[in-house]
Enzyme design. Structure first.
Site, PDB file in Angstrom:
ATOM      1  N   HIS A 364      33.877  44.997  50.899  1.00 28.95           N
ATOM      2  CA  HIS A 364      35.061  44.891  50.054  1.00 28.95           C
ATOM      3  C   HIS A 364      35.668  46.263  49.792  1.00 28.95           C
ATOM      4  O   HIS A 364      36.886  46.419  49.744  1.00 28.95           O
ATOM      5  CB  HIS A 364      34.708  44.194  48.731  1.00 28.95           C
ATOM      6  N   CYS A 365      34.821  47.265  49.652  1.00 35.43           N
ATOM      7  CA  CYS A 365      35.306  48.626  49.379  1.00 35.43           C
ATOM      8  C   CYS A 365      36.168  49.175  50.506  1.00 35.43           C
ATOM      9  O   CYS A 365      37.070  49.982  50.260  1.00 35.43           O
ATOM     10  CB  CYS A 365      34.124  49.564  49.162  1.00 35.43           C
TER      11      CYS A 365
END
Length: 372
Positions: A364-365
């Site tokens: 997600h980062c």
């Protein structure tokens, strides 16, 4: 002693209307994407001793994403573009869906450095998607961030997208507000998750001039948020100091998936139990309780004596697909099954992040969605 003056976001009509006043909102991640934005890894210092493995993990992620939506891939130079193209070819990536942009970057974490896209509810037209350009300062921790801070501006100009820059007036001067995409999560219908540790703590303090109430007004004006659900702290090892995308995520408008730690002696047990308590007390905009689903953590992932922020909550929802970090842990299967039940119409794909998490971020980062 006089009470400190509360500062308000600079949103007078003489400057420009706010996104919310024009009908924009931040969509939920599961809503249709036009593309995913990524930045090719090149900063070897982010993975000391393990960098050689990182481009191959990255290429595998691009391979999956390029099957379901366009990928906008930022590379720092023409030479880096050649390196990326070679790795993608060897990884059998469908490169026709990968569009390269040669722009300098400091790191790959486009969730935090890239733009946060907002969308009008009035359908698809040339003005339906816009950019909110928040300041990025490397989590108020590192000195090398100026290239990354330019990404929203570059993307807005490249695609001729309307751009909103959240500002406050501080000591008589305009000040751009800091916000990282990994520090928030939304349901697309006016609810937001975030943490006090990230937004309000004096450690790695992003916006010292802003109070909780100021931030809530900014979220309302620029992202269309009606109610903020404030959690407490993030997980152990989180270099960002409390990003919510490692702990709690909306998976439907009325459902939150939240990380828990069953081991009472673990440093994550108490903070995650407190977050669970807050979520169980939270409601939607109609006053109805949310559905809360517990997600286990993997056993602690430690390298060179450092605990890393390994969490299954750092998954990414793409078109028809959910990419989930895995860690060669028995709970990998548990987490994948939970997400499969929550997203029955999407393919659930585990991506081994045992090496990747040494960079202190996961799937997600490194991703940022652009809505359709």
């Amino acid at each position: 002693m006089p009470r400190a003056k509360t500062l308000r976001a600079k949103t007078p009509s003489s400057v420009e209307p706010t996104p919310r006043s024009l009908g924009y909102r931040m969509p939920a991640e599961w809503e249709p994407h036009q593309s995913t934005w990524l930045a090719w890894p090149h900063n070897r210092s982010d993975w000391p001793g393990k960098f050689d493995a990182i481009p191959w993990v990255f290429a595998d992620i691009v391979r999956h994403l390029s099957r379901v939506e366009d990928v906008n891939l930022i590379v720092a130079s023409a030479r880096e573009k050649q390196t990326a193209q070679k790795a993608l070819k060897l990884s059998h990536v469908e490169r026709k869906g990968v569009k390269f942009h040669i722009w300098p970057t400091n790191r790959i974490w486009t969730r935090d450095s890239g733009p946060i896209f907002v969308k009008k509810n009035n359908g698809k037209n040339e003005n339906s998607v816009a950019i909110t350009n928040w300041r990025f300062n490397a989590w108020a921790k590192y000195s090398d961030w100026k290239h990354d801070n330019q990404l929203p501006e570059r993307i807005a100009k490249k695609f001729k997208l309307k751009q909103f820059t959240p500002l406050i007036t501080h000591k008589g001067k305009p000040l751009q507000i800091v916000l990282e995409g990994g520090s928030i999560d939304v349901n697309g219908q006016g609810l937001m998750l975030t943490t006090e540790e990230c937004q309000l703590s004096k450690v790695q303090q992003r916006n010292p001039a802003l109070t909780r109430q100021d931030l809530e007004k900014v979220f309302a004006d620029y992202l269309g948020i009606v109610n903020v659900i404030w959690l407490g702290n993030g997980i152990k090892g989180d270099d960002t100091h409390g990003h919510v995308d490692d702990i709690s995520r909306f998976v439907a408008a009325d459902t939150v998936l939240t990380a828990v730690e069953p081991n009472r002696s673990d440093a994550n047990y108490g903070p995650l139990q407190e977050n669970l308590r807050r979520l169980r007390a939270a409601t939607d905009l109609q006053g109805r309780k949310l559905t809360i689903i517990e997600l286990p953590l993997p056993r602690p992932v430690i390298f060179r004596g450092q605990r890393l922020p390994a969490s299954y909550a750092n998954f990414y929802i793409a078109n028809g697909l959910v990419l989930v970090p895995t860690f060669n842990d028995p709970n990998d299967r548990v987490a994948l099954n939970i997400l499969a039940n929550l997203f029955p119409k999407r393919e659930i794909v585990g991506i081994h992040c045992g090496d990747f998490i040494w960079g202190l971020g996961a799937i997600h980062c490194m991703t940022q969605q652009q809505p359709l």
